[in-house]
Design an enzyme around this catalytic site. Structure first.
Site, short mmCIF file in Angstrom:
data_model
loop_
_atom_site.label_atom_id
_atom_site.label_comp_id
_atom_site.label_asym_id
_atom_site.label_seq_id
_atom_site.Cartn_x
_atom_site.Cartn_y
_atom_site.Cartn_z
N PRO A 112 -19.44 12.07 40.78
CA PRO A 112 -20.05 13.41 40.86
C PRO A 112 -19.37 14.44 39.99
CG PRO A 112 -19.95 12.41 43.04
CD PRO A 112 -19.22 11.48 42.12
N ALA B 212 -17.25 13.54 37.28
CA ALA B 212 -16.75 12.93 36.05
C ALA B 212 -17.79 11.95 35.52
CB ALA B 212 -15.43 12.19 36.30
N GLY B 213 -18.45 12.35 34.42
CA GLY B 213 -19.41 11.47 33.78
C GLY B 213 -18.82 10.89 32.52
N GLU C 65 -22.37 -1.55 24.32
CA GLU C 65 -23.34 -0.87 25.18
C GLU C 65 -24.24 0.04 24.35
OE1 GLU C 65 -23.44 2.30 28.93
OE2 GLU C 65 -21.56 1.36 28.33
N GLY D 243 -53.58 13.50 23.22
CA GLY D 243 -54.17 14.69 23.80
C GLY D 243 -53.91 14.77 25.29
N GLY D 244 -54.86 15.34 26.04
CA GLY D 244 -54.69 15.49 27.47
C GLY D 244 -54.50 14.18 28.20
#
Length: 386
Positions: free
Chosen positions: A133, A135-136, A249, A346-347
């Protein structure tokens, strides 16, 4: 699947067909169900193992493919690329590749003999338990501790954003084993299937994308593991091990992005060739053709660079800065291309029933995990002074 003869072998060519068949038969039909469940079924791992898809980079003596003669680690890149191309991201395969690479490169002979066969067959569902929480990207700031008590280590701490967190039964945990204030305080500690029941699994986190992949909070409350489970057998090597393996990675993430760019572009080419507006195909408008041409340029430039990086990796020459360039370029290009592809829908592109919308939501995290784009820029900038 596009091929690059500079690094691909006959074995890679053979496995490219196996990989596509596996995704077509085992993953794509089940992905909607897994999205509802928030995780894939554990038996998928053993099915992948039975097809040999988990053995890349693992020596044959441990149940894998012959990593020395076949450059079999490249198979993992092909799997990641196919996974991105079909946009079926529930299966946390990339984590398996990362974890087995740590064990192959840094495990003791005893650890390799015990852990690699489980990873090759899919009996072990792996996770790399890193972020906290508070430390990333700052790995030196982690607080999870592994304190020696006789022949055991006692793990205490909280983790977050852990891929395969709900289903994993084999965890490599980044923990503090010292208090010197230096990188030598960090170790990687394995929690094996026989100890996994003591790990407290929090909520399966609700993400904007990658709905079928379980991503969890984990808590370690006095979880006891043998001291022999320190990766490499010696405390204080974890930070160095992480730094050595992060390029792999990041290269895999780049291949994931490469596949997604190709998949989104193919999807959009089909859509604009069929969709009509103002009495003609959307493809017939110059703006559409030019937009897709720019996407094609980004696809081919990305392919050329990450394939070059793979050739360097297989030769043992891929450095951290170059891997960071690959990750930064590929993930940023993925976001740009998929945004363009959605716009050309588009939409309809904003509707979840159209696959391009899932390409869009799944893409966003690529610029965050494995090191944010900002961290990649920092690492690249450091190389300029060398």
């Amino acid at each position: 699947m596009p091929l690059d003869t500079s690094w691909m072998t006959d074995e890679h060519l053979m496995f490219s067909e196996t990989i596509r068949r596996f995704f077509a038969d085992e993953i794509l039909p089940n992905e909607p169900r897994w999205e509802q469940a928030g995780q894939v079924e554990p038996s998928l791992w053993t099915r992948a193992g039975a097809m040999g898809l988990l053995g890349g980079g693992i020596p044959a003596e441990y149940g894998g493919l012959d990593a020395e003669s076949a450059n079999s680690s490249g198979i993992d890149a092909l799997i990641c690329m196919e996974q991105g191309r079909v946009n079926a991201l529930g299966w946390g395969f990339i984590v398996q590749s990362i974890v087995k690479n740590y064990v192959v490169m840094h495990g003791t002979p005893e650890q390799k003999a015990k852990w690699l066969p489980m990873l090759a067959t899919g009996e072990a569902i792996p996770s790399i338990v890193m972020s906290e929480p508070g430390a990333g990207s700052d790995l030196k700031g982690i607080r999870t501790r592994a304190v020696r008590d006789g022949n055991d280590l006692v793990l205490d701490g909280s983790k977050i954003f852990i891929s395969n967190g709900q289903t994993s039964n084999f965890m490599l945990v980044v923990a503090r084993t010292g208090d010197t204030g230096s990188a030598r305080d960090i170790s990687l500690v394995a929690v094996e299937p026989e100890q996994i029941g003591a790990v407290v699994r929090g909520a399966n986190l609700d993400k904007i994308g990658m709905k079928a992949q379980d991503t969890s909070e984990l808590r370690f409350d006095a979880v006891r593991v043998p001291a022999a489970n320190i990766l490499g057998g010696v405390e204080g090597r974890g930070f160095s091990q992480l730094m050595q393996e992060l390029p792999w990675e990041r290269l895999l993430i780049a291949y994931w992005s490469l596949g997604a760019i190709e998949g989104a572009l193919d999807l959009t080419r089909t859509y604009v060739a069929e969709r009509q507006a103002f009495g003609k195909r959307i493809m017939d408008f110059q703006n559409t053709r030019f937009a897709l041409a720019r996407c094609k340029v980004k696809l081919e430039v990305t392919r050329a660079f990450v394939d070059k990086c793979m050739a360097q990796y297989l030769a043992g020459d891929l450095d951290a800065a170059t891997a960071s360039i690959a990750k930064l370029w590929a993930t940023e290009a993925q976001g740009e291309v998929i945004d363009t592809c959605l716009q050309l829908h588009g939409g309809y592109g904003y509707m979840t029933e159209y696959p391009i919308s899932q390409f869009y939501t799944n893409a966003r995290v690529q610029r965050i995990y494995g090191g944010t784009s900002e961290i990649m820029l920092e690492l690249i900038s450091r190389s300029l002074d060398q």
